[in-house]
Design a protein around this motif. Structure first.
Motif, PDB file in Angstrom:
ATOM      1  N   LYS A 167       0.825  -1.218   0.000  1.00 53.45           N
ATOM      2  CA  LYS A 167       0.000   0.000   0.000  1.00 53.45           C
ATOM      3  C   LYS A 167       0.860   1.270   0.000  1.00 53.45           C
ATOM      4  CE  LYS A 167      -3.923  -2.206   2.281  1.00 53.45           C
ATOM      5  NZ  LYS A 167      -3.359  -3.567   2.246  1.00 53.45           N
ATOM      6  N   VAL A 168       1.852   1.290  -0.882  1.00 51.01           N
ATOM      7  CA  VAL A 168       2.720   2.462  -1.027  1.00 51.01           C
ATOM      8  C   VAL A 168       2.720   2.895  -2.488  1.00 51.01           C
ATOM      9  CG1 VAL A 168       4.199   1.870   0.930  1.00 51.01           C
ATOM     10  CG2 VAL A 168       4.779   1.010  -1.352  1.00 51.01           C
ATOM     11  N   GLU A 169       3.150   4.114  -2.741  1.00 51.76           N
ATOM     12  CA  GLU A 169       3.214   4.627  -4.104  1.00 51.76           C
ATOM     13  C   GLU A 169       4.297   3.906  -4.901  1.00 51.76           C
ATOM     14  OE1 GLU A 169       1.283   6.848  -5.646  1.00 51.76           O
ATOM     15  OE2 GLU A 169       0.042   6.978  -3.850  1.00 51.76           O
ATOM     16  N   MET A 170       4.027   3.732  -6.200  1.00 51.56           N
ATOM     17  CA  MET A 170       5.002   3.075  -7.070  1.00 51.56           C
ATOM     18  C   MET A 170       6.346   3.784  -7.048  1.00 51.56           C
ATOM     19  SD  MET A 170       5.646   0.703  -9.338  1.00 51.56           S
ATOM     20  CE  MET A 170       4.082   0.135  -9.993  1.00 51.56           C
ATOM     21  N   SER A 171       6.331   5.121  -7.024  1.00 50.54           N
ATOM     22  CA  SER A 171       7.580   5.885  -7.051  1.00 50.54           C
ATOM     23  C   SER A 171       8.437   5.609  -5.815  1.00 50.54           C
ATOM     24  CB  SER A 171       7.281   7.384  -7.153  1.00 50.54           C
ATOM     25  OG  SER A 171       6.484   7.810  -6.057  1.00 50.54           O
ATOM     26  N   GLU A 172       7.794   5.332  -4.660  1.00 50.98           N
ATOM     27  CA  GLU A 172       8.544   5.035  -3.445  1.00 50.98           C
ATOM     28  C   GLU A 172       9.305   3.725  -3.556  1.00 50.98           C
ATOM     29  OE1 GLU A 172       6.735   5.802   0.497  1.00 50.98           O
ATOM     30  OE2 GLU A 172       4.897   6.169  -0.655  1.00 50.98           O
ATOM     31  N   VAL A 173       8.779   2.821  -4.366  1.00 55.05           N
ATOM     32  CA  VAL A 173       9.424   1.511  -4.534  1.00 55.05           C
ATOM     33  C   VAL A 173      10.447   1.553  -5.659  1.00 55.05           C
ATOM     34  CG1 VAL A 173       9.049  -0.935  -5.022  1.00 55.05           C
ATOM     35  CG2 VAL A 173       7.353   0.349  -3.693  1.00 55.05           C
ATOM     36  N   PHE A 174      10.029   2.045  -6.836  1.00 53.75           N
ATOM     37  CA  PHE A 174      10.864   1.906  -8.018  1.00 53.75           C
ATOM     38  C   PHE A 174      12.001   2.916  -8.099  1.00 53.75           C
ATOM     39  CE2 PHE A 174      11.829   2.894 -12.485  1.00 53.75           C
ATOM     40  CZ  PHE A 174      12.349   1.663 -12.864  1.00 53.75           C
ATOM     41  N   THR A 175      11.717   4.184  -7.831  1.00 58.51           N
ATOM     42  CA  THR A 175      12.731   5.227  -8.027  1.00 58.51           C
ATOM     43  C   THR A 175      14.025   4.945  -7.264  1.00 58.51           C
ATOM     44  OG1 THR A 175      10.984   6.852  -8.440  1.00 58.51           O
ATOM     45  CG2 THR A 175      13.186   7.697  -7.924  1.00 58.51           C
ATOM     46  N   PRO A 176      13.985   4.576  -5.977  1.00 57.15           N
ATOM     47  CA  PRO A 176      15.246   4.261  -5.292  1.00 57.15           C
ATOM     48  C   PRO A 176      15.960   3.042  -5.856  1.00 57.15           C
ATOM     49  CG  PRO A 176      13.490   4.695  -3.711  1.00 57.15           C
ATOM     50  CD  PRO A 176      12.840   4.556  -5.048  1.00 57.15           C
ATOM     51  N   LEU A 177      15.216   2.170  -6.548  1.00 57.51           N
ATOM     52  CA  LEU A 177      15.824   0.951  -7.094  1.00 57.51           C
ATOM     53  C   LEU A 177      16.546   1.170  -8.417  1.00 57.51           C
ATOM     54  CD1 LEU A 177      13.225  -1.904  -6.438  1.00 57.51           C
ATOM     55  CD2 LEU A 177      15.575  -1.805  -5.604  1.00 57.51           C
ATOM     56  N   ILE A 178      16.417   2.365  -8.999  1.00 53.94           N
ATOM     57  CA  ILE A 178      17.006   2.587 -10.324  1.00 53.94           C
ATOM     58  C   ILE A 178      18.518   2.339 -10.308  1.00 53.94           C
ATOM     59  CG2 ILE A 178      17.497   4.347 -12.066  1.00 53.94           C
ATOM     60  CD1 ILE A 178      14.733   5.531 -11.511  1.00 53.94           C
ATOM     61  N   ALA A 179      19.218   2.885  -9.312  1.00 54.24           N
ATOM     62  CA  ALA A 179      20.675   2.701  -9.249  1.00 54.24           C
ATOM     63  C   ALA A 179      21.061   1.221  -9.074  1.00 54.24           C
ATOM     64  CB  ALA A 179      21.270   3.546  -8.128  1.00 54.24           C
ATOM     65  N   PRO A 180      20.432   0.454  -8.148  1.00 57.38           N
ATOM     66  CA  PRO A 180      20.738  -0.977  -8.068  1.00 57.38           C
ATOM     67  C   PRO A 180      20.435  -1.733  -9.364  1.00 57.38           C
ATOM     68  CG  PRO A 180      19.663  -0.260  -6.051  1.00 57.38           C
ATOM     69  CD  PRO A 180      19.596   0.887  -7.007  1.00 57.38           C
ATOM     70  N   LEU A 181      19.368  -1.333 -10.059  1.00 59.62           N
ATOM     71  CA  LEU A 181      19.060  -1.981 -11.333  1.00 59.62           C
ATOM     72  C   LEU A 181      20.138  -1.682 -12.377  1.00 59.62           C
ATOM     73  CD1 LEU A 181      15.199  -1.433 -11.629  1.00 59.62           C
ATOM     74  CD2 LEU A 181      16.408  -3.506 -10.984  1.00 59.62           C
ATOM     75  N   LEU A 182      20.649  -0.458 -12.366  1.00 58.88           N
ATOM     76  CA  LEU A 182      21.736  -0.114 -13.289  1.00 58.88           C
ATOM     77  C   LEU A 182      22.993  -0.919 -12.955  1.00 58.88           C
ATOM     78  CD1 LEU A 182      21.305   3.758 -13.602  1.00 58.88           C
ATOM     79  CD2 LEU A 182      20.773   2.012 -15.316  1.00 58.88           C
ATOM     80  N   ALA A 183      23.206  -1.214 -11.670  1.00 56.00           N
ATOM     81  CA  ALA A 183      24.330  -2.077 -11.286  1.00 56.00           C
ATOM     82  C   ALA A 183      24.166  -3.460 -11.892  1.00 56.00           C
ATOM     83  CB  ALA A 183      24.426  -2.165  -9.762  1.00 56.00           C
ATOM     84  N   CYS A 184      22.920  -3.955 -11.943  1.00 58.15           N
ATOM     85  CA  CYS A 184      22.655  -5.255 -12.569  1.00 58.15           C
ATOM     86  C   CYS A 184      22.882  -5.207 -14.078  1.00 58.15           C
ATOM     87  CB  CYS A 184      21.234  -5.705 -12.272  1.00 58.15           C
ATOM     88  SG  CYS A 184      20.945  -6.145 -10.560  1.00 58.15           S
ATOM     89  N   VAL A 185      22.558  -4.073 -14.678  1.00 56.93           N
ATOM     90  CA  VAL A 185      22.823  -3.904 -16.112  1.00 56.93           C
ATOM     91  C   VAL A 185      24.325  -3.986 -16.382  1.00 56.93           C
ATOM     92  CG1 VAL A 185      22.699  -2.277 -18.041  1.00 56.93           C
ATOM     93  CG2 VAL A 185      20.724  -2.567 -16.525  1.00 56.93           C
ATOM     94  N   VAL A 186      25.117  -3.301 -15.551  1.00 62.48           N
ATOM     95  CA  VAL A 186      26.578  -3.370 -15.680  1.00 62.48           C
ATOM     96  C   VAL A 186      27.053  -4.802 -15.501  1.00 62.48           C
ATOM     97  CG1 VAL A 186      28.766  -2.629 -14.664  1.00 62.48           C
ATOM     98  CG2 VAL A 186      26.899  -0.978 -14.952  1.00 62.48           C
ATOM     99  N   TRP A 187      26.467  -5.503 -14.538  1.00 65.93           N
ATOM    100  CA  TRP A 187      26.809  -6.915 -14.297  1.00 65.93           C
ATOM    101  C   TRP A 187      26.548  -7.759 -15.542  1.00 65.93           C
ATOM    102  CZ3 TRP A 187      29.115 -10.624 -11.618  1.00 65.93           C
ATOM    103  CH2 TRP A 187      28.605 -11.913 -11.593  1.00 65.93           C
ATOM    104  N   ALA A 188      25.429  -7.519 -16.216  1.00 67.85           N
ATOM    105  CA  ALA A 188      25.104  -8.274 -17.427  1.00 67.85           C
ATOM    106  C   ALA A 188      26.102  -7.997 -18.544  1.00 67.85           C
ATOM    107  CB  ALA A 188      23.677  -7.951 -17.884  1.00 67.85           C
TER     108      ALA A 188
END
Length: 425
Positions: A167-188
């Motif tokens: 029950k939280v806003e999508m932006s509260e979940v996804f926006t902070p995850l952008i940098a960790p996701l980019l780390a996964c992109v670098v890993w790939a």
């Protein structure tokens, strides 16, 4: 009893799948059926399976017509200009080819759908892989990385489920995850470079003859431009969800047949040519519906999730975000996203709330396992990838699992370092 039954079923399932002693289709049908009978669910088993079939049917129709559409586009030469440009850019160097695979994979993964990634990337690259003799299991591992991360985009599914559950806003979940996701992109990309170095050592750099690779696809004339407009319109429609995804592919396939092969006999010939590959995917997909139906409707999935939660010691309360992240890695392989995010996550979050861990933090932590979830037998698009590359499903699982876990750990470490997921409260 349900917990013991579910553990035994998964142990048997994984053994048969990884060992290659039984085909994926037979394993997906027979193993859950046998364990449902052992559990005394014989009288209800038929209804359970039909519910599973109804659950998977929209995805099944989507994949069948998606395969037909992109195979048809390949026949018409739609992707030939892309292949020419790719060959010109990467030549026969395995390192550049695999890095290009990841780059295109992530670009297409922006629509959040794994099936589209596999169809478009393999339509462009598969002739090159085969010409060079590149390891197709390594290609599968890289493409699974792309879809595992692309699936975490807000419109991909899991992130929306996690946000809704907490029950939280999508932006509260996804926006902070952008940098960790980019780390996964670098890993790939690192994986692509590493795999490419191995393949370069094994194969060397090969000179590719573009004309020879594309000789079966003569220039399409005005139809080429029409097909590009149709394909771009289809992709826009998929992202905007103007109609159900399966219906969009059905419409696009019908239009493509009528425009490119107006004669009925030519349409029949094309359908007959591609039927074996499409049938293979459809069989695996609907075989998975047996597994899904019995796992969910017997209550095994729910019982397993609750047992895992109950096993978490109270002393780990301040570390519940990290515990949730680590638990999500195996559990999202075992159970569906709906079971995990709407059944298991709220229980974990309730325990975490006593120590000050917020719902948004728990939602982010719960997404750490998604790079592994993409390998789950409950994920339909993986069967498409395996079929298109003509690989053994169990062998792909065995090859990809360690790299997928590695991706999850990269995301977790980056999230901890940036404070996206708290280590302790």
């Amino acid at each position: 009893m349900l917990v013991a039954l579910s553990f035994a079923m998964f142990a048997c399932f994984i053994y048969l799948l990884i060992s290659g002693r039984m085909s994926a289709v037979a394993t997906l049908i027979l193993v859950p059926t046998i364990f449902a009978l052992i559990g005394g669910f014989g009288p209800e088993m038929g209804a359970m399976v039909i519910k599973g079939v109804r659950t998977i049917a929209p995805t099944g129709v989507l994949l069948i017509f998606a395969m037909a559409y992109f195979m048809l586009m390949t026949d018409t030469g739609l992707f030939d200009p892309i292949i020419r440009r790719i060959v010109g850019a990467v030549g026969g160097d395995p390192v550049k080819i695999l890095i290009g695979t990841v780059a295109l994979g992530y670009l297409v993964a922006l629509d959040g759908d794994g099936a589209t990634v596999y169809m478009i990337v393999l339509s462009a690259f598969l002739p090159i892989y085969k010409r060079l003799g590149l390891s197709l299991p390594l290609v599968a591992v890289l493409l699974l990385q792309c879809t595992g991360i692309g699936n975490l985009l807000p419109w991909g599914g899991p992130t929306a489920r996690a946000a809704a559950s907490m029950k939280v806003e999508m932006s509260e979940v996804f926006t902070p995850l952008i940098a960790p996701l980019l780390a996964c992109v670098v890993w790939a990309f690192f994986m692509a470079w590493l795999f490419g170095k191995r393949e370069r050592s094994r194969l060397g750099i090969v000179q590719l003859d573009t004309a020879q690779m594309l000789e079966q696809h003569p220039p399409a004339g005005w139809k080429l431009y029409f097909n590009w407009v149709l394909t771009i319109g289809l992709l826009v429609g998929l992202v905007m969800e103007v109609l159900p995804l399966a219906y969009l592919f059905m419409l696009a396939t019908a239009i493509a047949f009528v425009v490119n092969f107006p004669k009925h006999q030519d349409q029949q010939k094309r359908m007959a040519e591609h039927a074996p590959a499409i049938l293979s995917v459809a069989m695996m997909l609907f075989a998975a519906s047996v597994f899904i139906g019995i796992l969910n409707e017997t209550g095994m999935a729910s019982a397993l999730a609750k047992t895992i939660v109950a096993m978490v010691p109270e002393a780990l309360g301040p570390y519940m975000a990290v515990v949730t992240a680590l638990v999500s890695i195996p559990m999202t392989w075992v159970v569906s996203n709906d079971v995990f995010y709407f059944g298991m996550l709220p229980i974990l979050a309730e325990a975490a709330a006593h120590y000050g861990v917020t719902g948004a933090e728990m939602a982010r932590a719960s997404l750490i396992g998604q790079p592994v979830h993409i390998l789950s037998p409950l994920v339909a698009s993986t069967y498409l990838l395996v079929s298109m590359l003509d690989l053994n499903y169990g062998a792909v699982q065995k090859q990809a699992i360690k790299w997928a876990v590695g991706s999850s750990m990269v995301m977790l470490l980056a999230s901890l370092a940036l404070g996206v997921v708290p280590l302790v409260k």
